[in-house]
Design a protein around this motif. Sequence first.
Motif, PDB file in Angstrom:
ATOM      1  N   PRO A 182       0.813  -1.230   0.000  1.00 30.77           N
ATOM      2  CA  PRO A 182       0.000   0.000   0.000  1.00 30.77           C
ATOM      3  C   PRO A 182       0.841   1.273   0.000  1.00 30.77           C
ATOM      4  N   LEU A 183       1.946   1.274   0.767  1.00 28.82           N
ATOM      5  CA  LEU A 183       2.801   2.450   0.798  1.00 28.82           C
ATOM      6  C   LEU A 183       3.542   2.653  -0.521  1.00 28.82           C
ATOM      7  N   LEU A 184       3.721   1.562  -1.257  1.00 27.73           N
ATOM      8  CA  LEU A 184       4.468   1.619  -2.501  1.00 27.73           C
ATOM      9  C   LEU A 184       3.596   1.948  -3.702  1.00 27.73           C
ATOM     10  N   LEU A 185       2.293   2.009  -3.517  1.00 25.66           N
ATOM     11  CA  LEU A 185       1.382   2.223  -4.646  1.00 25.66           C
ATOM     12  C   LEU A 185       1.685   3.497  -5.438  1.00 25.66           C
ATOM     13  N   PRO A 186       1.983   4.634  -4.793  1.00 24.30           N
ATOM     14  CA  PRO A 186       2.337   5.819  -5.601  1.00 24.30           C
ATOM     15  C   PRO A 186       3.555   5.589  -6.482  1.00 24.30           C
TER      16      PRO A 186
END
Length: 587
Positions: A502-506
């Motif tokens: 989720p934190l890596l989505l951007p």
Amino acid sequence: MGILTASPVKRHNAVTILALAPALCFLIIFFVYPIAKVLADTVFVDGQWDVSGYVQTFRNSAFLTIFGRTIVLSLAVTAICLALAYPLAHTLAQLKGPVAAIFLLMVAIPYITSVLVRTYGWIIILAPNGLINKALLSAGLIDKPMQLVFNMLGAYIGTVQVQLPLMVFPIYASMKRFDHTLLDAASNLGSNRLSAIWNVYLPLTRVGIISGCSLVFLSTLGFYTTPALLGGTSNYLLAQAITVRLSNLADFAGASTQAAILFAVTVVLMIVFRKWLTFHNEHQFDRLPAGRRNVARYKARLRDAGNRRLGPALDHLGATLSHLLRPLRWTVSIFVLACLVLPLLVVIPLAFSGSSYISFPPPSLSLRWFKTFFENSQWLEAARFSLVTCGAAVVVSIALSIPAAMAMVRRKMIGRETSYLFLIAPIVLPQVVTALALYLLFAQSGLVGTKAGFIVAYTIIGLPYAVIVLVAGIHQLDDSLEMAAANLGATPLAAFQTITLPLLLPSIASAAFFTFVMCFDDVVFGLYLGGPDAVPLSVRMWDDIKNEISPQVAVVATLVFGMMALAYVGYLTIPALLRKTIHRSKR
């Protein structure tokens, strides 16, 4: 006990290998093997060692001329880019707030804009009836139009504009890490501004200079699109010569030999500059002084900068020039930014031209060229083909790059830098060499002119960009969150799915965006691997620019700009909307 202590190490190594294996295997099969086969075929003929092809090539005066012209252009473009990019990067590093963001955007947008579109814009600007000649004729400075395009001058102008961002970004990154109190210290010790920059600032930003120069030079060596469109027919570069030998002369042996020479030169230079090409690593900046703790280390340099006296005349000259540095830097910066965005500003209005030929400014406004585009089945089919193949390549590239990037950043491994350099090699090595190797391989397997062949080729383009973006993104993540999850009993896979992903989505979205843009812009693979039923939109644009230069290309560019703007707005708004939705659901 030995077994108990060795087991975690073996498990760690196995996980690292499994994470890297898909990306490495893909490149070995579709990148290393085809090129290795081309190289082998140039020295083994009918099963025997034979280097006569190289002997004949190096005895060919035409080849030596083309090779020398390529080296000269690459060196000149690198030098010009450095001279223009250094003051611009310095200006960008000094700015803050919205102005800095706007200026950086003016550098970034041309970089992610199609090379074809920018080249098309330069044709409009430099043509005999283009903007520059019209302005000079109106001012009475010339009596007849100058020949600014379809010669080496046009090739130089276009190539410099395309390569400039590659020089600006690494220099800007090194300048942002520079401790500016060192310049103040040099001034307090009696140094004028010019002397301080020459003796302190310039040497301590050398990491960015070397990185930018190596990137630009290596990229220009095998550059094809812009020199082929803006240069003259008698001013071939090596990438063009290879393509002509294959497509026009059907000289497979000659094309392979010249490609092998270009490949060898690039690989040698890539090995020499390997530590400067892995610019993502923050330890690279450890060579630079950062913070007051390093001031003492450079005390001798500062004293030298302050006490150096070259005579009253030179000292006075240095003080005088110091006062001119700021206005000169701003003048150069504004000129470079104008050159970067000017082709884009010219192209978009042409899409709404009511004229049946190229004329800027448009004599009248109309949507006729948009109507022509949407009524032309060939253009629509080419657009559909590019969207499908590039979209599939993005999916494959992201799927391969996520585990590879996680392994290189999060796992302790031997050969981290080598693995990274190998994964980004396709964007450093000349694309024309890869295209030739894939063509010869796919011709035997029936993949030329197929969607599958293009998906493989586009993945070779996209994978390095995805790796670069994701490695940078993972570096920014706080690994203590993953460690906390592990301490609470979560498996590595569960921690990745619930925290890291989720934190890596951007970063994944950015990687997908860059990958799609770079694949969509490709021309070389399209020319080599295309067929009657496999014509990418970039090749359709290439043919239009080569044969008729109509406003149709401007329509495609405008539509692409519109899609990029929508994608960027979605990138900014969708994550915020998702966070709000999740927050409301928790309530």
